[in-house]
Every structure is written in C-alpha cells, then in structure tokens.
Design a protein around this motif. Structure first.
Motif, PDB file in Angstrom:
ATOM      1  N   ILE A  55       0.925  -1.185  -0.006  1.00 39.58           N
ATOM      2  CA  ILE A  55       0.035  -0.037   0.027  1.00 39.58           C
ATOM      3  C   ILE A  55       0.952   1.432  -0.105  1.00 39.58           C
ATOM      4  CG2 ILE A  55      -1.916  -0.995   1.168  1.00 39.58           C
ATOM      5  CD1 ILE A  55      -1.090   0.598   3.459  1.00 39.58           C
ATOM      6  N   SER A  56       0.537   2.228  -0.631  1.00 35.72           N
ATOM      7  CA  SER A  56       0.913   3.507  -0.802  1.00 35.72           C
ATOM      8  C   SER A  56       0.140   4.600  -1.165  1.00 35.72           C
ATOM      9  CB  SER A  56       2.139   3.573  -1.664  1.00 35.72           C
ATOM     10  OG  SER A  56       1.790   3.259  -3.020  1.00 35.72           O
ATOM     11  N   ASN A  57       0.375   5.897  -1.246  1.00 31.02           N
ATOM     12  CA  ASN A  57      -0.385   6.917  -1.756  1.00 31.02           C
ATOM     13  C   ASN A  57      -0.778   6.826  -3.111  1.00 31.02           C
ATOM     14  OD1 ASN A  57      -0.964   8.368   0.698  1.00 31.02           O
ATOM     15  ND2 ASN A  57       1.023   9.485   0.514  1.00 31.02           N
ATOM     16  N   ASP A  58      -0.211   5.782  -3.751  1.00 32.04           N
ATOM     17  CA  ASP A  58      -0.528   5.480  -5.278  1.00 32.04           C
ATOM     18  C   ASP A  58      -1.889   5.086  -5.330  1.00 32.04           C
ATOM     19  OD1 ASP A  58      -0.163   5.620  -8.094  1.00 32.04           O
ATOM     20  OD2 ASP A  58       0.203   3.280  -7.928  1.00 32.04           O
ATOM     21  N   LEU A  59      -2.552   4.529  -4.360  1.00 28.06           N
ATOM     22  CA  LEU A  59      -3.844   3.993  -4.335  1.00 28.06           C
ATOM     23  C   LEU A  59      -5.017   5.243  -4.571  1.00 28.06           C
ATOM     24  CD1 LEU A  59      -3.678   1.541  -1.275  1.00 28.06           C
ATOM     25  CD2 LEU A  59      -3.914   0.834  -3.654  1.00 28.06           C
ATOM     26  N   MET A  87      -7.911   5.484   2.294  1.00 30.61           N
ATOM     27  CA  MET A  87      -9.470   5.479   1.973  1.00 30.61           C
ATOM     28  C   MET A  87     -10.387   6.555   2.384  1.00 30.61           C
ATOM     29  SD  MET A  87      -9.062   2.443   0.598  1.00 30.61           S
ATOM     30  CE  MET A  87     -10.928   1.972   0.403  1.00 30.61           C
ATOM     31  N   LYS A  88      -9.786   7.232   3.204  1.00 28.42           N
ATOM     32  CA  LYS A  88     -10.922   8.536   3.540  1.00 28.42           C
ATOM     33  C   LYS A  88     -10.719   9.449   2.558  1.00 28.42           C
ATOM     34  CE  LYS A  88     -11.144   8.467   8.585  1.00 28.42           C
ATOM     35  NZ  LYS A  88     -10.977   8.859   9.698  1.00 28.42           N
ATOM     36  N   LYS A  89      -9.272   9.668   2.082  1.00 31.82           N
ATOM     37  CA  LYS A  89      -9.177  10.658   1.068  1.00 31.82           C
ATOM     38  C   LYS A  89      -9.805  10.248  -0.477  1.00 31.82           C
ATOM     39  CE  LYS A  89      -4.751  12.178   2.650  1.00 31.82           C
ATOM     40  NZ  LYS A  89      -2.822  11.892   2.516  1.00 31.82           N
ATOM     41  N   ARG A  90      -9.788   8.736  -0.796  1.00 33.76           N
ATOM     42  CA  ARG A  90     -10.187   8.364  -1.790  1.00 33.76           C
ATOM     43  C   ARG A  90     -11.740   8.614  -1.755  1.00 33.76           C
ATOM     44  NH1 ARG A  90      -8.512   5.021  -5.440  1.00 33.76           N
ATOM     45  NH2 ARG A  90     -10.495   4.057  -5.658  1.00 33.76           N
ATOM     46  N   PHE A  91     -12.504   8.181  -0.734  1.00 35.67           N
ATOM     47  CA  PHE A  91     -13.763   8.825  -0.531  1.00 35.67           C
ATOM     48  C   PHE A  91     -14.201  10.252  -0.779  1.00 35.67           C
ATOM     49  CE2 PHE A  91     -17.737   9.307   2.291  1.00 35.67           C
ATOM     50  CZ  PHE A  91     -18.557   8.541   1.848  1.00 35.67           C
ATOM     51  N   ALA A  92     -13.524  10.942  -0.058  1.00 35.86           N
ATOM     52  CA  ALA A  92     -13.558  12.482  -0.137  1.00 35.86           C
ATOM     53  C   ALA A  92     -13.322  12.883  -1.697  1.00 35.86           C
ATOM     54  CB  ALA A  92     -12.512  13.237   0.805  1.00 35.86           C
ATOM     55  N   ASN A  93     -12.714  12.081  -2.340  1.00 35.29           N
ATOM     56  CA  ASN A  93     -12.445  12.566  -3.692  1.00 35.29           C
ATOM     57  C   ASN A  93     -13.402  11.867  -4.823  1.00 35.29           C
ATOM     58  OD1 ASN A  93     -10.021  14.089  -3.240  1.00 35.29           O
ATOM     59  ND2 ASN A  93      -8.634  12.501  -3.430  1.00 35.29           N
ATOM     60  N   LYS A  94     -14.318  11.000  -4.120  1.00 36.59           N
ATOM     61  CA  LYS A  94     -15.290  10.345  -4.913  1.00 36.59           C
ATOM     62  C   LYS A  94     -14.659   9.321  -5.813  1.00 36.59           C
ATOM     63  CE  LYS A  94     -18.643  14.062  -4.254  1.00 36.59           C
ATOM     64  NZ  LYS A  94     -19.286  13.495  -3.021  1.00 36.59           N
ATOM     65  N   LYS A  95     -14.056   8.531  -5.201  1.00 42.09           N
ATOM     66  CA  LYS A  95     -13.240   7.491  -5.929  1.00 42.09           C
ATOM     67  C   LYS A  95     -14.138   6.316  -5.596  1.00 42.09           C
ATOM     68  CE  LYS A  95      -9.521   8.954  -7.813  1.00 42.09           C
ATOM     69  NZ  LYS A  95      -8.786   8.784  -9.023  1.00 42.09           N
ATOM     70  N   TRP A  96     -14.272   5.334  -6.571  1.00 43.22           N
ATOM     71  CA  TRP A  96     -14.880   3.996  -6.145  1.00 43.22           C
ATOM     72  C   TRP A  96     -14.082   3.121  -5.254  1.00 43.22           C
ATOM     73  CZ3 TRP A  96     -19.767   2.537  -6.877  1.00 43.22           C
ATOM     74  CH2 TRP A  96     -20.449   3.317  -7.925  1.00 43.22           C
ATOM     75  N   ASN A  97     -14.681   2.512  -4.174  1.00 44.44           N
ATOM     76  CA  ASN A  97     -14.436   1.398  -3.142  1.00 44.44           C
ATOM     77  C   ASN A  97     -15.322   0.530  -3.129  1.00 44.44           C
ATOM     78  OD1 ASN A  97     -11.959   3.435  -2.386  1.00 44.44           O
ATOM     79  ND2 ASN A  97     -13.613   4.899  -1.770  1.00 44.44           N
ATOM     80  N   ALA A  98     -14.848  -0.659  -2.827  1.00 44.33           N
ATOM     81  CA  ALA A  98     -15.618  -1.819  -2.518  1.00 44.33           C
ATOM     82  C   ALA A  98     -14.967  -2.860  -1.412  1.00 44.33           C
ATOM     83  CB  ALA A  98     -15.525  -2.736  -3.977  1.00 44.33           C
ATOM     84  N   ALA A  99     -15.977  -3.545  -0.646  1.00 40.20           N
ATOM     85  CA  ALA A  99     -15.655  -4.360   0.374  1.00 40.20           C
ATOM     86  C   ALA A  99     -16.766  -5.349   0.555  1.00 40.20           C
ATOM     87  CB  ALA A  99     -15.472  -3.482   1.802  1.00 40.20           C
ATOM     88  N   MET A 100     -16.359  -6.663   0.941  1.00 36.42           N
ATOM     89  CA  MET A 100     -17.095  -7.605   1.089  1.00 36.42           C
ATOM     90  C   MET A 100     -17.064  -8.452   2.518  1.00 36.42           C
ATOM     91  SD  MET A 100     -16.191 -10.614  -1.774  1.00 36.42           S
ATOM     92  CE  MET A 100     -17.548 -11.443  -1.182  1.00 36.42           C
ATOM     93  N   CYS A 101     -18.037  -9.096   2.786  1.00 32.56           N
ATOM     94  CA  CYS A 101     -18.066 -10.034   3.975  1.00 32.56           C
ATOM     95  C   CYS A 101     -17.523  -9.201   5.174  1.00 32.56           C
ATOM     96  CB  CYS A 101     -16.902 -10.869   3.603  1.00 32.56           C
ATOM     97  SG  CYS A 101     -17.021 -12.555   4.652  1.00 32.56           S
ATOM     98  N   ALA A 102     -16.645  -9.526   5.754  1.00 33.19           N
ATOM     99  CA  ALA A 102     -16.369  -8.759   7.058  1.00 33.19           C
ATOM    100  C   ALA A 102     -15.842  -7.330   6.755  1.00 33.19           C
ATOM    101  CB  ALA A 102     -15.509  -9.424   7.922  1.00 33.19           C
TER     102      ALA A 102
END
Length: 192
Positions: A55-59, A87-102
C-alpha cells in the motif's frame, strides 16, 4: 486505462480477493494485488501468495480499490492508519471503493458508511449500525451505492457477483464472461 487494486492482509478470505483479481484480469482490466504490510500473505485458510506491491499513496490514483473479507484480514485492514487515511481521501475525492464479507467493518471504522447503503456478512450489520446509525443495511448479494461510490457484498459465495459488479461499475461488459464461466447458468439453476 482503468486501474483497480485489491488489498490483501494476513488472514484474508482468499476466494473473495482472488475472484476479483481473476475476473478483472480475464476482462483485461488492470488489477494489482496490494499487500497491506508485506508482499507475502498467508490467507485465512493457509494459502500463501505474493502480492505485486505494498500500500502507498498511489492507491489514490486507482479507479477502484477493493477489500476482501475474512475476520483476521479485516481486523488488520481496519486498524491500519495508513490505509484508513488513504481510504478517507479516496472517499472524499469520490473514487470507487468496494468491500465484502467482514471488510465493510473496516469501511465503517473509516467513516465511509455514515449514510450509505451497504451489505455485509450476516450479523455484522449490527456492529455497523451501532457505529453508523444512519447507514442502511440491504439484504442483497451485492449492493452498489452510486451516491457514495461504494460496492459491498455478503461473503464467499457472493464473490463472483461482487467481482462482476465491480467490472460493470467500471463500464466493462461482462455478459460473455458470465456465460463462459457458467455464472449465468448457476443463477438460472438456483432460481429453478
């Protein structure tokens, strides 16, 4: 070129992460396997594998970032401050994020589910609703919240539905691969 990433941590649910990577790569969508704190991962069922990157800021530059579940992996994801900030920055920048199960538990801790529609492994919605009382649990295989740019899914058996939803959200046509992989056959037979 569309770029996607799946974040893996020790104790993850392997089938959930591998299904995303497999289907997206079959569709010629770039999909990097990203290790949380090591390239070498041991999943929740003792399957060992190697990731492409850490993981890095490239995400922040990826079109979609997905988190597979598995309680052990989810706990590590949820407690990682670097991932939380990204992930907070991605969310604020309106980027798509996905999570499943737990893994929606990590989204909940990160504040991504505050007013979102979501699904998760049965029973985890109780924890999420305590943390995010305005979030709306939906009892579907996979839930796409267009407003919050979030995709969530239930558990191992819904991994293919989740992966196809990710691909479709990225504007990729999936009908042919769904047929070739017998996914449409499975859906039809399960309704009979």
């Amino acid at each position: 070129m569309v770029r996607t990433a799946v974040i893996f941590a020790n104790g993850c649910e392997e089938i959930e992460g591998f299904s995303i990577v497999d289907i997206l790569r079959r569709l010629n969508i770039e999909c990097d396997m990203i290790g949380l704190d090591s390239l070498d991962i041991t999943g929740g069922h003792n399957i060992r594998f190697t990731c492409d990157k850490l993981i890095s800021n490239d995400l922040l530059n990826y079109d979609m970032v997905a988190l597979p579940g598995g309680m052990g992996g989810t706990q590590l994801l949820a407690s990682n401050i670097d991932l939380q900030n990204i992930m907070k920055k991605r969310f604020a920048n309106k980027k798509w994020n996905a999570a499943m199960c737990a893994a929606p538990l990590a989204f909940s801790k990160f504040g991504l589910l505050k007013q979102a529609n979501y699904t998760c492994y049965p029973g985890f919605e109780k924890n999420i609703s305590r943390e995010n009382p305005q979030a709306t649990f939906v009892d579907d295989l996979t839930v796409i919240d267009n407003k919050n740019k979030l995709i969530t899914s239930r558990g191992p058996a819904t991994a293919m539905s989740f992966a196809y939803a990710i691909a479709q959200t990225l504007q990729c046509k999936t009908a042919e691969i769904e047929s070739n992989m017998l996914y449409t056959y499975l859906l039809k037979k399960s309704r009979d």
